[in-house]
Design a protein around this motif. Structure first.
Motif, short mmCIF file in Angstrom:
data_model
loop_
_atom_site.label_atom_id
_atom_site.label_comp_id
_atom_site.label_asym_id
_atom_site.label_seq_id
_atom_site.Cartn_x
_atom_site.Cartn_y
_atom_site.Cartn_z
N ARG A 84 -74.81 59.23 -15.91
CA ARG A 84 -73.89 59.82 -16.89
C ARG A 84 -73.87 58.98 -18.17
NH1 ARG A 84 -68.94 62.44 -13.26
NH2 ARG A 84 -70.15 64.30 -12.74
N ASN A 85 -73.97 57.67 -18.01
CA ASN A 85 -74.07 56.81 -19.20
C ASN A 85 -75.37 57.07 -19.94
OD1 ASN A 85 -71.61 55.63 -18.76
ND2 ASN A 85 -72.45 53.85 -17.65
N THR A 86 -76.44 57.31 -19.19
CA THR A 86 -77.75 57.58 -19.79
C THR A 86 -77.68 58.79 -20.73
OG1 THR A 86 -78.80 56.78 -17.77
CG2 THR A 86 -80.18 58.07 -19.26
N VAL A 87 -77.09 59.87 -20.21
CA VAL A 87 -77.07 61.08 -21.03
C VAL A 87 -76.06 60.96 -22.18
CG1 VAL A 87 -77.82 62.49 -19.08
CG2 VAL A 87 -75.38 62.38 -19.63
N ALA A 88 -74.98 60.22 -21.91
CA ALA A 88 -73.95 60.07 -22.94
C ALA A 88 -74.51 59.35 -24.16
CB ALA A 88 -72.74 59.32 -22.39
N ARG A 89 -75.42 58.40 -23.91
CA ARG A 89 -75.99 57.63 -25.02
C ARG A 89 -76.82 58.50 -25.96
NH1 ARG A 89 -76.62 53.55 -21.06
NH2 ARG A 89 -78.83 54.04 -20.80
N VAL A 90 -77.26 59.68 -25.51
CA VAL A 90 -77.98 60.57 -26.42
C VAL A 90 -77.19 61.83 -26.73
CG1 VAL A 90 -80.32 59.71 -26.01
CG2 VAL A 90 -79.35 61.42 -24.46
N GLY A 91 -75.87 61.70 -26.57
CA GLY A 91 -75.00 62.75 -27.11
C GLY A 91 -74.63 63.89 -26.19
N ILE A 92 -74.98 63.81 -24.91
CA ILE A 92 -74.54 64.87 -24.00
C ILE A 92 -73.25 64.43 -23.33
CG2 ILE A 92 -75.07 66.06 -21.81
CD1 ILE A 92 -77.81 66.35 -22.53
N ASN A 93 -72.30 65.33 -23.19
CA ASN A 93 -71.08 65.01 -22.47
C ASN A 93 -71.44 64.60 -21.05
OD1 ASN A 93 -68.77 65.71 -20.54
ND2 ASN A 93 -67.76 65.78 -22.56
N PRO A 94 -70.99 63.42 -20.62
CA PRO A 94 -71.44 62.89 -19.32
C PRO A 94 -71.10 63.81 -18.16
CG PRO A 94 -69.67 61.54 -20.24
CD PRO A 94 -70.13 62.45 -21.32
N TYR A 95 -70.09 64.65 -18.28
CA TYR A 95 -69.71 65.53 -17.18
C TYR A 95 -70.62 66.75 -17.08
CZ TYR A 95 -66.04 62.20 -16.93
OH TYR A 95 -65.38 61.02 -16.81
N ARG A 96 -71.61 66.79 -17.96
CA ARG A 96 -72.65 67.82 -17.86
C ARG A 96 -73.87 67.26 -17.10
NH1 ARG A 96 -72.73 72.91 -18.45
NH2 ARG A 96 -74.68 72.88 -19.65
N CYS A 97 -73.70 66.09 -16.54
CA CYS A 97 -74.78 65.50 -15.72
C CYS A 97 -74.29 65.36 -14.28
CB CYS A 97 -75.16 64.13 -16.28
SG CYS A 97 -76.22 63.17 -15.18
N GLU A 98 -75.09 65.85 -13.34
CA GLU A 98 -74.71 65.77 -11.93
C GLU A 98 -75.87 65.22 -11.09
OE1 GLU A 98 -71.84 66.35 -10.42
OE2 GLU A 98 -70.67 67.50 -11.90
N ILE A 99 -75.50 64.62 -9.96
CA ILE A 99 -76.51 64.08 -9.04
C ILE A 99 -76.72 65.06 -7.88
CG2 ILE A 99 -77.10 62.16 -7.50
CD1 ILE A 99 -76.81 61.26 -10.39
N ALA A 100 -77.98 65.35 -7.56
CA ALA A 100 -78.29 66.08 -6.32
C ALA A 100 -78.77 65.04 -5.32
CB ALA A 100 -79.37 67.12 -6.58
N ASN A 101 -77.98 64.83 -4.28
CA ASN A 101 -78.29 63.74 -3.35
C ASN A 101 -79.35 64.19 -2.35
OD1 ASN A 101 -78.39 61.71 -1.49
ND2 ASN A 101 -76.18 61.68 -1.05
N ILE A 102 -80.59 63.83 -2.63
CA ILE A 102 -81.67 64.20 -1.70
C ILE A 102 -82.16 62.99 -0.90
CG2 ILE A 102 -82.44 66.22 -3.03
CD1 ILE A 102 -84.82 64.41 -4.01
N ARG A 103 -81.40 61.89 -0.99
CA ARG A 103 -81.77 60.72 -0.17
C ARG A 103 -80.86 60.65 1.07
NH1 ARG A 103 -81.54 54.53 -2.32
NH2 ARG A 103 -79.38 54.77 -1.61
N GLU A 104 -79.61 60.22 0.89
CA GLU A 104 -78.69 60.12 2.04
C GLU A 104 -78.52 61.46 2.75
OE1 GLU A 104 -78.37 58.58 -0.75
OE2 GLU A 104 -77.49 56.59 -0.50
N HIS A 105 -78.49 62.55 1.98
CA HIS A 105 -78.25 63.86 2.59
C HIS A 105 -79.54 64.54 3.02
CE1 HIS A 105 -73.98 64.49 0.71
NE2 HIS A 105 -74.06 63.48 1.56
N CYS A 106 -80.68 63.93 2.75
CA CYS A 106 -81.91 64.62 3.10
C CYS A 106 -82.99 63.67 3.65
CB CYS A 106 -82.41 65.41 1.88
SG CYS A 106 -83.77 66.50 2.26
N SER A 107 -83.63 62.90 2.77
CA SER A 107 -84.82 62.16 3.24
C SER A 107 -84.49 61.13 4.32
CB SER A 107 -85.52 61.48 2.07
OG SER A 107 -84.75 60.39 1.58
N TRP A 108 -83.33 60.50 4.21
CA TRP A 108 -82.99 59.47 5.19
C TRP A 108 -82.59 60.04 6.55
CZ3 TRP A 108 -79.73 55.11 2.35
CH2 TRP A 108 -80.62 54.29 1.63
N VAL A 109 -82.21 61.29 6.58
CA VAL A 109 -81.71 61.83 7.84
C VAL A 109 -82.65 62.86 8.47
CG1 VAL A 109 -79.27 61.35 7.44
CG2 VAL A 109 -80.27 63.46 6.55
#
Lengths: 653, 288, 125
Positions: free
Chosen positions: A80-105
């Motif tokens: 969210r900090n990454t996108v905010a630094r180039v002018g996107i509202n950070p709440y327009r950035c979301e994480i899709a968890n494909i590690r803990e919820h997918c690859s690890w299990v």
């Protein structure tokens, strides 16, 4: 607003890429409605990875970002900090968890890849309806509460106070100092504990920025990060500290003797007492459970003798209210009880003692003035056994974890015993020697080479008393031979357990403990001194067994977390919290008792009952949203409309 | 009170004095042991191999006998019988697949459901009679005794079959206290006597016996009490083998605790079977 | 060899790899003084694929299943069952460990029945 979403799929080295075909995920997603860019990279959280995201945002005029990677608890803030630094509202950035919820299990690569694609699609649908939000501003009370006056609490209090902020230090015992002040000398440098700790205790006692409440307990905590309200109960001490000059005549003449907690039962104290001469504060309290006046209605000798009239049998408990912005929990440890180890006598044998008792026998200010004498008959023991892992590393019957300090303090005990009784024999029974601190292995080597401490690798199986001797039944696993050794004194390296009373305290603080009762940190590696409750930090053995250097470092870490907050003008709270549509809300109140954060209450607005949300207290858990029968309760950026689209994305073809 | 009673082989042969003294003592406490009409060997040692169901049949058959007589509990005196019946019963309750198989195999028997409660006399006296009640019936002060209580293995281990804390038991001490009989804190009270090794490894068992009796003597005991016929044999009869090798060894009588219990409750010495003890302890017990 | 290790695990129902060789079993074993290898070494031999050495030890026959090790093991391993599994592997090859005819001739009437039955149950095929 037309959605222009970029999807960035992370390999996480091999963590994701081994199980999920990341290229296939990119291929499946790149033409998904609303997506204008999709790409994979080996470490998305690295500098080149973040740079890549920013570059694509600029070039393709993205207005929403999905990062398919690890859990949001780890890197949501990062991206969210990454996108905010180039002018996107950070709440327009979301994480899709494909590690803990997918690859690890999962292990099936094809199925895991299909699942990863579905996870990414749901999150894309979420982002499409995400609003641009602004964090909620919260004022801060720049004052800290430290709970526990051992070395951890002392260090955290001093660091915070020395930075110029007020500290309230609460200790339940009559003096600060904790267990460290009971120790004789400390490994691996053999500094005397008194010499290094009492100056810090005095500093706490005199510090203009520290308000010290000893013999006191935290009664109630309300509020939230930056704005906690704390009620502190000052127990009845029956001595007016404003009048007491600490002359000690009361203690001298008190006729009652009870086992001293500070001396671990190896010496007596009076019913009116200071735990030890260097106590801070150096003013006595009356132990009503043993005082003759309170028990039998006779005596009052201390009152008669007190030159300043400080004894007050009518004294009442006092409740003090304080407002603080941050809390450091430094509740410390206790030793697992010897009564739990039946095969070692279960506490029945006077000359089988625990490590803290042996510290007192070694201490120059202890009951034997530092001469090692065994409790039963005062004899100087000629052979002493030191046993490690008593109750530790025993998942079947006792505690599963390593208590971390026993290997070192038993080595120190054996070494100091040999210094005091050069013709005596010191035997350490161990199963592994864990000496992983700075100078620790060298210390063990010194005990072996210079002090000729015998190390026997084998867990003692039984100890019994036979005509004044303690017989140890063990096996030397290195020579493959059984052993029976007669000793004069046995010191048990008992497991370290959390202080009693922590369970009650954590309910007041709304923080968690693990299965062993130790306080839970927010993240075991990256947020080790924070709790999941904002504004509450951890230090010392309350979190896990640790030695003095680690405790001091962690306490400074906890203090710096508080100072990090105090350095800001105001705090920011996640705006993705619950909302109420006042037109729909029927004021049924179902949500109020369900809210675990007490963020919900009923208000009457223009004659109508409405359930309102305290946005600062709301942690966005969603309980109220799920419970609301009318749909009036919604959560920002997790609206029902979003949830429907998210599930449609993976259920309807 | 009447209670179904499983004696086992040894109580009908070498340990008749255990049975006789138990029956006599319990009679004073108004308890009648009702011996099962039919019973067989308990199996003696509980079979530890996971696939060995065959050797678990014998104890289970005895539990079926209890149900046949409409019993819900069965009392044992011998520690070995107690342990074998108890463990077989626990196994039967927990392993449904094995218990079905065993019921099928014993198709001539009624199906067993694991519902009998296996009791040892010590637990029975503690939990169902109560030591405070026993104290009220004490008739004779046995002032000359200093008892080393000996639990052995099978009352205390494995944990699931234990009648008391395996490391720090107290049922024996508490019972003797209620009788006004002195005990010593005997460190070897829960060590193994060598058990069946006594058949082919006499030296091993004799050495164990020497160590135990010597320690009991050194801490002031003058008698050792047990509830296991095998422990009793090893700790008393093997003293002959010790004496053969160590001429200065000082022997000590080893009795069934029921013999002391009976004496304290006023049972005459003629009913306590002392003639079967190698070192007749009746003078020591009765103080003459 | 793996077959034998699996057999020990199956018959005993124990996870042999849980043992961290602390030696508490050996320290408390009342028969350890008569054994040729320590009880914890029996597990070690099986862990490290030397089951035959364990099978050939005196130790497995000295063990009388008193369960002292079982109730004290910090890792919850029932060593008495491992000893039994090894004895069973030997006996199931139809080889007695003792010669019934030779034992206890002089004492046969004096010995309690539980001693004889117990002994033969544990040491004959």
């Amino acid at each position: 607003m037309e959605n222009r979403i970029g999807v960035f799929v992370c390999h996480c080295g091999i963590n994701i890429a081994t199980t999920v075909d990341v290229k296939a995920v990119v291929a499946a997603i790149k033409d998904y409605p609303g997506v204008v860019h999709a790409e994979d990279y080996i470490y998305m959280c690295s500098d080149p990875g973040q740079g890549m995201i920013q570059e694509r945002i600029r070039k393709k005029s993205l207005n929403g970002v999905v990062v398919a990677s690890c859990s949001p608890t780890l890197h949501e803030v990062t991206f969210r900090n990454t996108v905010a630094r180039v002018g996107i509202n950070p709440y327009r950035c979301e994480i899709a968890n494909i590690r803990e919820h997918c690859s690890w299990v999962h292990s099936d690569r094809a199925e895991a890849t299909v699942k990863a694609i579905k996870i990414v699609k749901t999150v894309i649908e979420k982002v499409k309806l995400n609003e641009e939000l602004t964090p909620i501003a919260i004022p801060i009370t720049k004052r800290a509460l430290v709970i526990g006056g051992g070395i951890a609490g002392i260090q955290a209090a001093l660091d915070t106070a020395n930075a110029g902020y007020e500290v309230i230090l609460v200790e339940k015992q009559p003096s600060i100092g904790g267990h460290m002040i009971q120790l004789s000398e400390t490994f691996p440098t053999l500094d005397c504990s008194q010499c290094i700790l009492t100056p810090k205790m005095v500093e706490v006692g005199h510090h203009p920025q520290i308000r010290l409440y000893t013999y006191s307990e935290v009664e109630e905590v309300s509020g939230y990060v930056g704005n906690f309200k704390v009620r502190i109960r000052k127990k009845k001490r029956w001595v007016d500290f404003d009048k007491c000059i600490g002359c000690g005549i009361c203690m001298e003449k008190c006729p009652v003797e009870v086992p001293s907690e500070f001396e671990e039962g190896l010496a007596k104290r009076k019913a009116i007492y200071i735990p030890f001469p260097q106590a801070v504060p150096a003013k006595p309290v009356i132990d009503a459970a043993h005082c003759l006046w309170f028990q039998t209605g006779k005596c009052r000798i201390c009152e008669k003798l007190c030159p300043t009239g400080a004894i007050d049998y009518e004294q009442q408990e006092e409740i003090i209210e304080e407002e603080v912005g941050a809390i450091v929990v430094a509740t410390g440890y206790d030793l697992y009880g010897m009564e739990n180890i039946g095969e070692y006598g279960g506490g029945r044998y006077q000359d089988v003692i625990n490590g803290l008792q042996f510290e007192r026998l070694l201490s120059a200010s202890g009951p034997t003035q530092g001469v090692v004498r065994r409790p039963s008959d005062g004899k100087v023991p000629k052979r002493v056994a030191f046993i490690s892992c008593v109750g530790s590393r025993d998942p079947e019957l006792h505690k599963p974890y390593c208590s971390k300090v026993c290997c070192m303090y038993l080595t120190k005990h054996a070494m100091l015993y040999k210094h005091r009784v050069p013709d005596g024999e010191a035997i350490v029974f161990y199963i592994d020697i864990r000496s992983d601190g700075k100078g620790y292995e060298e210390f063990v080597q010194r005990a072996q080479e210079e002090d000729h401490v015998t190390y026997i690798r084998g867990k003692v199986s039984k100890i019994y008393e036979n005509n004044g001797e303690l017989v140890i039944m063990a096996a030397d696993t290195l020579s493959g031979k059984p052993l029976e050794v007669s000793c004069d004194l046995v010191v048990l390296g008992m497991a370290i357990v959390p202080s009693p009373g922590v369970e009650e305290l954590i309910r007041k603080l709304k923080i968690q403990v693990d299965t062993n009762g130790f306080l839970t940190e927010a993240h075991p590696k990256l947020r080790p001194v924070e709790t999941l409750t904002p504004g509450i930090f951890l230090a010392g053995c309350g979190q896990a067994p640790r030695d003095i250097p680690d405790t001091v470092a962690q306490a400074s870490g906890a203090a710096s977390k508080a100072l990090e907050m105090f350095g800001q003008e105001q705090l920011h709270h996640d705006p993705a919290v619950a909302t109420v549509n006042e037109d729909i809300c029927s004021g049924c109140g179902l949500c109020v008792p369900l809210c675990p954060y007490e963020a919900r209450e009923i208000e009457v607005i223009k004659g109508k009952r409405i359930a309102v949300v305290n946005e600062v207290l709301c942690e966005g858990c969603g309980s109220c949203v799920a419970a609301c029968p009318s749909g009036a309760a919604q959560q920002r950026n997790l609206q029902d409309s979003q949830l429907f689209r998210m599930s449609e994305a993976v259920t309807i073809k | 009170m009447r209670i179904p009673y499983y004696p086992g082989c040894t109580l009908k042969t070498t340990a008749k004095n255990f049975e006789d003294s138990a029956i006599a003592a319990l009679k004073v406490l108004n308890v009648e042991l009702v011996e099962l009409k039919r019973w067989n060997c308990c199996g003696t040692v509980y079979s530890l191999a996971s696939d060995d169901l065959m050797h678990k049949l014998a104890p289970v058959r005895n539990l079926i006998r209890v149900r046949e007589e409409d019993g819900s509990k069965v009392l044992t005196l011998c520690s070995m019988c107690y342990n074998t019946l108890k463990q077989a019963n626990l196994f039967f309750r927990e392993d449904k697949e094995a218990s079905e198989k065993m019921n099928e195999f014993m198709y001539r028997e009624r199906d067993y459901e694991g519902d009998v409660e296996v009791l040892h006399i010590l637990g029975f006296l503690r939990d169902e009679i109560g030591f405070d009640q026993i104290a009220k019936k004490v008739k004779r002060k046995l002032a000359g005794l200093k008892v080393a209580p000996y639990y052995g293995c099978l009352l205390l281990r494995p944990g699931e079959a234990a009648i008391d804390d395996p490391e720090n038991p107290s049922v024996f001490e508490d019972l003797f206290e209620s009788l006004g009989v002195q005990t010593v804190d005997f460190p070897y009270r829960n060590e193994c006597c060598g058990a069946y090794q006594t058949v082919d490894q006499v030296d091993l068992v004799a050495e164990r016996t020497r160590k135990m009796i010597n320690l009991a003597r050194s801490i002031g005991a003058n008698i050792l009490a047990t509830s296991c016929p095998l422990c009793q044999f090893n700790l008393e009869t093997r003293q002959k083998d010790v004496k053969g090798k160590w001429t200065d060894f000082e022997e000590m009588p080893v009795v069934y605790f029921t013999q002391i219990l009976g004496a304290a409750l006023g049972v005459g010495r003629e009913d306590l079977g002392f003639e079967l003890n190698l070192f007749n302890p009746s003078e020591l017990i009765y103080g003459e | 060899m793996q077959e034998l290790i699996d057999k020990v695990a199956e018959l005993s129902g124990q996870n042999l790899y849980g043992c961290y060789q602390c030696g508490k079993c050996s320290g408390g074993c009342p028969s350890v003084w008569q054994m040729d290898i320590l009880p914890n070494e029996v597990i070690r031999l099986v862990q490290t694929k030397r089951v035959d050495d364990a099978l050939n030890s005196k130790t497995i026959w000295i063990c009388a299943s008193c369960f002292t090790c079982t109730v004290r093991c910090p890792r919850g391993i029932d060593l008495a069952k491992i000893m039994e599994a090894l004895r069973q592997i030997h006996l199931r090859r139809n080889v007695d460990h003792i010669d019934i005819k030779k034992v206890a001739q002089g004492e046969i009437n004096e010995l309690p029945p539980i001693a004889l039955v117990g002994n033969f149950r544990k040491q004959t095929a």
